[in-house]
Write a protein that holds these residues in place. Sequence first.
Motif, short mmCIF file in Angstrom:
data_model
loop_
_atom_site.label_atom_id
_atom_site.label_comp_id
_atom_site.label_asym_id
_atom_site.label_seq_id
_atom_site.Cartn_x
_atom_site.Cartn_y
_atom_site.Cartn_z
N LEU A 131 82.54 -43.24 -23.64
CA LEU A 131 83.01 -44.10 -24.73
C LEU A 131 83.22 -45.52 -24.27
O LEU A 131 82.87 -46.48 -24.97
CB LEU A 131 84.30 -43.52 -25.32
CG LEU A 131 84.18 -42.17 -26.04
CD1 LEU A 131 85.54 -41.71 -26.52
CD2 LEU A 131 83.19 -42.26 -27.19
N THR A 132 83.80 -45.68 -23.07
CA THR A 132 84.06 -47.03 -22.56
C THR A 132 82.77 -47.78 -22.27
O THR A 132 82.63 -48.96 -22.63
CB THR A 132 84.93 -46.96 -21.30
OG1 THR A 132 86.13 -46.25 -21.59
CG2 THR A 132 85.28 -48.35 -20.81
N MET A 133 81.81 -47.12 -21.62
CA MET A 133 80.54 -47.78 -21.31
C MET A 133 79.73 -48.05 -22.57
O MET A 133 79.02 -49.07 -22.66
CB MET A 133 79.74 -46.92 -20.34
CG MET A 133 80.37 -46.78 -18.97
SD MET A 133 80.76 -48.40 -18.20
CE MET A 133 79.13 -49.12 -18.11
N ARG A 134 79.85 -47.18 -23.55
CA ARG A 134 79.15 -47.42 -24.83
C ARG A 134 79.69 -48.68 -25.49
O ARG A 134 78.92 -49.52 -25.99
CB ARG A 134 79.32 -46.21 -25.74
CG ARG A 134 78.68 -46.38 -27.10
CD ARG A 134 78.68 -45.06 -27.84
NE ARG A 134 78.16 -45.25 -29.20
CZ ARG A 134 78.89 -45.15 -30.30
NH1 ARG A 134 80.16 -44.85 -30.20
NH2 ARG A 134 78.34 -45.32 -31.48
N ARG A 135 80.99 -48.84 -25.48
CA ARG A 135 81.58 -50.04 -26.06
C ARG A 135 81.19 -51.28 -25.27
O ARG A 135 80.91 -52.34 -25.85
CB ARG A 135 83.10 -49.89 -26.10
CG ARG A 135 83.82 -51.06 -26.74
CD ARG A 135 85.30 -50.81 -26.76
NE ARG A 135 85.84 -50.67 -25.42
CZ ARG A 135 87.11 -50.40 -25.15
NH1 ARG A 135 87.97 -50.23 -26.14
NH2 ARG A 135 87.52 -50.28 -23.90
N GLN A 136 81.13 -51.15 -23.93
CA GLN A 136 80.75 -52.29 -23.11
C GLN A 136 79.29 -52.68 -23.33
O GLN A 136 78.96 -53.87 -23.42
CB GLN A 136 80.98 -51.96 -21.63
CG GLN A 136 80.70 -53.10 -20.67
CD GLN A 136 81.69 -54.23 -20.83
OE1 GLN A 136 82.80 -54.03 -21.30
NE2 GLN A 136 81.27 -55.43 -20.43
N ILE A 137 78.40 -51.70 -23.45
CA ILE A 137 76.99 -52.00 -23.70
C ILE A 137 76.81 -52.64 -25.07
O ILE A 137 76.01 -53.59 -25.23
CB ILE A 137 76.16 -50.71 -23.57
CG1 ILE A 137 76.17 -50.24 -22.11
CG2 ILE A 137 74.73 -50.94 -24.04
CD1 ILE A 137 75.48 -48.90 -21.90
N MET A 138 77.53 -52.16 -26.06
CA MET A 138 77.46 -52.77 -27.39
C MET A 138 77.94 -54.22 -27.35
O MET A 138 77.39 -55.10 -28.01
CB MET A 138 78.29 -51.96 -28.38
CG MET A 138 77.71 -50.59 -28.69
SD MET A 138 78.76 -49.62 -29.80
CE MET A 138 78.79 -50.67 -31.25
N HIS A 139 78.96 -54.49 -26.54
CA HIS A 139 79.45 -55.86 -26.38
C HIS A 139 78.38 -56.74 -25.72
O HIS A 139 78.18 -57.90 -26.11
CB HIS A 139 80.73 -55.85 -25.55
CG HIS A 139 81.43 -57.16 -25.45
ND1 HIS A 139 81.14 -58.09 -24.48
CD2 HIS A 139 82.41 -57.71 -26.21
CE1 HIS A 139 81.90 -59.15 -24.62
NE2 HIS A 139 82.69 -58.94 -25.68
N MET A 140 77.68 -56.21 -24.72
CA MET A 140 76.62 -56.95 -24.04
C MET A 140 75.45 -57.24 -24.98
O MET A 140 74.88 -58.32 -24.96
CB MET A 140 76.16 -56.17 -22.81
CG MET A 140 77.22 -56.09 -21.72
SD MET A 140 76.98 -54.73 -20.55
CE MET A 140 75.40 -55.10 -19.91
#
Length: 205
Positions: A167-176
């Motif tokens: 979940l954390t990496m998904r949110r970070q990738i969406m931010h990128m």
Amino acid sequence: MENAQQPSGGGALAGDDLASLSSSPAAVVSQWTFAVTRRYQHMLDKTVPHIWYRWIGCFLAALIYGLRVYFVQGFYVVTYGLGIYMLNLLIGFLSPQIDPEVSDGPSLPTRGSDEFRPFVRRLPEFKFWYSITKAFCIAFFMTFFAVFDVPVFWPILLFYWIVLFVLTMRRQIMHMVKYKYVPFSFGKQRYDGKKTPSSDNLTRD
């Protein structure tokens, strides 16, 4: 004559008092701590350009800790806390120093005609490495104290950490993707077609 010699005796006593104060246990400990801290910081500064050697040492520390937990068959709560801490460090390493969501300042270039701006991390590479290595050393030290060996069903902790990581990496990738940046700098393009060394390797915040 005796009265005239009294001030010199008092001065000698005052000098002895100052000498005793400077050589007091607290002062000695303070001087020793300062010397050790200064030496330790000097050794850390010398490791800054040796990126590969630093990370190899970090992986060795992680391997030693993993073997320790495997053979002891315990300290899963310590390992879970270590994983959460490393996840927070990873997010700081992949995030820009200035968050585009809360800042109206200059952003990273999104077109080839934009001015080159190297990616500046919220958590620099050296601090990222140092924090992870220190965390492994502290966790390894904690495995020698039974008070930290809390009985727990470790598959639940592992499953929860994997879900949290995804979940954390998904949110970070969406931010990128949303703000069109890549958390790596590959150097500014020159006219001769060569790239300069990465700013991540030349500078340490």
